[in-house]
Design a protein around this motif. Structure first.
Motif, PDB file in Angstrom:
ATOM      1  N   LYS A 203       0.828  -1.203   0.000  1.00 30.04           N
ATOM      2  CA  LYS A 203       0.000   0.000   0.000  1.00 30.04           C
ATOM      3  C   LYS A 203       0.865   1.256   0.000  1.00 30.04           C
ATOM      4  O   LYS A 203       0.600   2.211  -0.740  1.00 30.04           O
ATOM      5  CB  LYS A 203      -0.925  -0.009   1.210  1.00 30.04           C
ATOM      6  CG  LYS A 203      -1.906   1.162   1.243  1.00 30.04           C
ATOM      7  CD  LYS A 203      -2.837   1.058   2.440  1.00 30.04           C
ATOM      8  CE  LYS A 203      -3.825   2.220   2.465  1.00 30.04           C
ATOM      9  NZ  LYS A 203      -4.754   2.127   3.625  1.00 30.04           N
ATOM     10  N   ASP A 204       1.884   1.245   0.842  1.00 31.57           N
ATOM     11  CA  ASP A 204       2.787   2.399   0.903  1.00 31.57           C
ATOM     12  C   ASP A 204       3.543   2.586  -0.407  1.00 31.57           C
ATOM     13  O   ASP A 204       3.821   3.713  -0.829  1.00 31.57           O
ATOM     14  CB  ASP A 204       3.796   2.230   2.041  1.00 31.57           C
ATOM     15  CG  ASP A 204       3.135   2.324   3.408  1.00 31.57           C
ATOM     16  OD1 ASP A 204       2.128   3.025   3.530  1.00 31.57           O
ATOM     17  OD2 ASP A 204       3.638   1.667   4.348  1.00 31.57           O
ATOM     18  N   GLN A 205       3.868   1.468  -1.065  1.00 31.05           N
ATOM     19  CA  GLN A 205       4.674   1.508  -2.279  1.00 31.05           C
ATOM     20  C   GLN A 205       3.835   1.595  -3.564  1.00 31.05           C
ATOM     21  O   GLN A 205       4.395   1.640  -4.666  1.00 31.05           O
ATOM     22  CB  GLN A 205       5.572   0.278  -2.342  1.00 31.05           C
ATOM     23  CG  GLN A 205       6.702   0.288  -1.320  1.00 31.05           C
ATOM     24  CD  GLN A 205       7.721   1.369  -1.608  1.00 31.05           C
ATOM     25  OE1 GLN A 205       8.196   1.498  -2.745  1.00 31.05           O
ATOM     26  NE2 GLN A 205       8.051   2.171  -0.601  1.00 31.05           N
ATOM     27  N   LEU A 206       2.513   1.603  -3.426  1.00 40.37           N
ATOM     28  CA  LEU A 206       1.601   1.746  -4.577  1.00 40.37           C
ATOM     29  C   LEU A 206       1.837   0.663  -5.628  1.00 40.37           C
ATOM     30  O   LEU A 206       1.916   0.942  -6.826  1.00 40.37           O
ATOM     31  CB  LEU A 206       1.746   3.131  -5.222  1.00 40.37           C
ATOM     32  CG  LEU A 206       1.473   4.339  -4.324  1.00 40.37           C
ATOM     33  CD1 LEU A 206       1.735   5.638  -5.077  1.00 40.37           C
ATOM     34  CD2 LEU A 206       0.047   4.306  -3.791  1.00 40.37           C
ATOM     35  N   VAL A 207       1.946  -0.593  -5.185  1.00 41.74           N
ATOM     36  CA  VAL A 207       2.148  -1.691  -6.123  1.00 41.74           C
ATOM     37  C   VAL A 207       0.969  -2.658  -6.066  1.00 41.74           C
ATOM     38  O   VAL A 207       0.199  -2.692  -5.098  1.00 41.74           O
ATOM     39  CB  VAL A 207       3.463  -2.454  -5.839  1.00 41.74           C
ATOM     40  CG1 VAL A 207       4.659  -1.543  -6.018  1.00 41.74           C
ATOM     41  CG2 VAL A 207       3.454  -3.052  -4.438  1.00 41.74           C
ATOM     42  N   GLY A 208       0.833  -3.476  -7.129  1.00 43.39           N
ATOM     43  CA  GLY A 208      -0.222  -4.472  -7.175  1.00 43.39           C
ATOM     44  C   GLY A 208      -1.597  -3.834  -7.128  1.00 43.39           C
ATOM     45  O   GLY A 208      -1.904  -2.908  -7.868  1.00 43.39           O
ATOM     46  N   GLU A 209      -2.436  -4.304  -6.230  1.00 43.65           N
ATOM     47  CA  GLU A 209      -3.807  -3.807  -6.116  1.00 43.65           C
ATOM     48  C   GLU A 209      -3.875  -2.363  -5.646  1.00 43.65           C
ATOM     49  O   GLU A 209      -4.912  -1.698  -5.769  1.00 43.65           O
ATOM     50  CB  GLU A 209      -4.605  -4.693  -5.169  1.00 43.65           C
ATOM     51  CG  GLU A 209      -4.064  -4.716  -3.742  1.00 43.65           C
ATOM     52  CD  GLU A 209      -4.871  -5.613  -2.825  1.00 43.65           C
ATOM     53  OE1 GLU A 209      -6.082  -5.333  -2.641  1.00 43.65           O
ATOM     54  OE2 GLU A 209      -4.299  -6.611  -2.323  1.00 43.65           O
ATOM     55  N   TYR A 210      -2.770  -1.846  -5.099  1.00 45.94           N
ATOM     56  CA  TYR A 210      -2.761  -0.473  -4.610  1.00 45.94           C
ATOM     57  C   TYR A 210      -2.185   0.510  -5.640  1.00 45.94           C
ATOM     58  O   TYR A 210      -2.066   1.700  -5.361  1.00 45.94           O
ATOM     59  CB  TYR A 210      -1.941  -0.384  -3.320  1.00 45.94           C
ATOM     60  CG  TYR A 210      -2.485  -1.254  -2.219  1.00 45.94           C
ATOM     61  CD1 TYR A 210      -3.609  -0.879  -1.502  1.00 45.94           C
ATOM     62  CD2 TYR A 210      -1.874  -2.469  -1.903  1.00 45.94           C
ATOM     63  CE1 TYR A 210      -4.121  -1.682  -0.481  1.00 45.94           C
ATOM     64  CE2 TYR A 210      -2.370  -3.280  -0.888  1.00 45.94           C
ATOM     65  CZ  TYR A 210      -3.496  -2.883  -0.189  1.00 45.94           C
ATOM     66  OH  TYR A 210      -3.993  -3.675   0.808  1.00 45.94           O
ATOM     67  N   SER A 211      -1.834   0.023  -6.801  1.00 51.95           N
ATOM     68  CA  SER A 211      -1.310   0.897  -7.856  1.00 51.95           C
ATOM     69  C   SER A 211      -2.441   1.730  -8.440  1.00 51.95           C
ATOM     70  O   SER A 211      -3.625   1.440  -8.226  1.00 51.95           O
ATOM     71  CB  SER A 211      -0.637   0.065  -8.945  1.00 51.95           C
ATOM     72  OG  SER A 211      -1.570  -0.807  -9.557  1.00 51.95           O
TER      73      SER A 211
END
Length: 224
Positions: A101-109
């Motif tokens: 989530k903090d890194q904005l990867v996967g499902e949080y991109s």
């Protein structure tokens, strides 16, 4: 054109002064090399010959490898290590590789995230570590060039002094090689350490490398 210059001002500035400094090093190095040639009773060489010589290659590469080693260590050290009060440090609760989530990867991109940040598997892993891997690769290549060019340059001096040349394996464990290497490393480590510590107490208004002028000395991970 004006917008492009503004948007890329930092890289253009450092790219320009890098090329000017490299040109200056080439010209002054060539002049110094020929002075030493004349003093030794040897023939002078052209600028083109100097630029392709081991003498020039080792001088350039030994500085490059130390710079990229500095960045490599800094990139990985700042993942886990913190320094209270320094804008060069992460917050104390942010150590480690952080969450998806903090890194904005996967499902949080999001829609603007790079493609390889949105996928899973080896591509995301590679992209997640691409900066450190690239810095490490440049360091290793520069170190290899330094060792090969340094060995060649050292052997030229050995032959001129009627002494036995050494192999590459012998050269990379020699005092000559490590003296040239460590004198660059120590200066880079000092510079980075100084930046980390001095930025706790000193400020530069408007710089992202500094805390806001009015920030407390113990504010950590904040930039102006």
């Amino acid at each position: 054109m004006k917008k492009a210059l503004r948007n890329n001002g930092l890289s253009l500035f450092f790219g320009t002064i890098f090329l000017l400094a490299l040109l200056g090093q080439a010209l002054t190095g060539h002049a110094l090399f020929n002075e030493e040639q004349v003093a030794s009773g040897l023939e002078e060489i052209s600028l083109g010959q100097y630029l392709t010589s081991s003498n020039f290659a080792v001088d350039v590469s030994e500085n490059w490898q130390s710079e990229y080693l500095q960045f490599l260590l800094y990139i990985f050290a700042t993942i886990w290590l913190v320094q209270k009060g320094s804008p060069e440090s992460k917050q104390f609760n942010e150590t480690g590789p952080e969450s998806d989530k903090d890194q904005l990867v996967g499902e949080y991109s999001n829609a603007r995230s790079p493609k390889w940040a949105r996928v899973s598997g080896w591509r995301r892993t590679l992209f997640s570590n691409s900066l450190g891997l690239t810095m490490g690769l440049i360091f290793l290549l520069s170190w290899l060039v330094q060792s090969i060019a340094g060995n060649s340059n050292y052997n030229q001096e050995q032959i001129q002094n009627f002494q036995q040349p050494v192999s590459w394996a012998e050269y990379i464990v020699s005092p000559e090689f490590w003296n040239r290497t460590l004198q660059n490393w120590q200066s880079e480590f000092l510079a980075v350490g100084s930046m980390v510590v001095l930025s706790i107490y000193l400020r530069q208004r408007g710089s992202p490398e500094s805390k806001p002028v009015g920030s407390a000395h113990d504010d950590t991970g904040t930039t102006g």
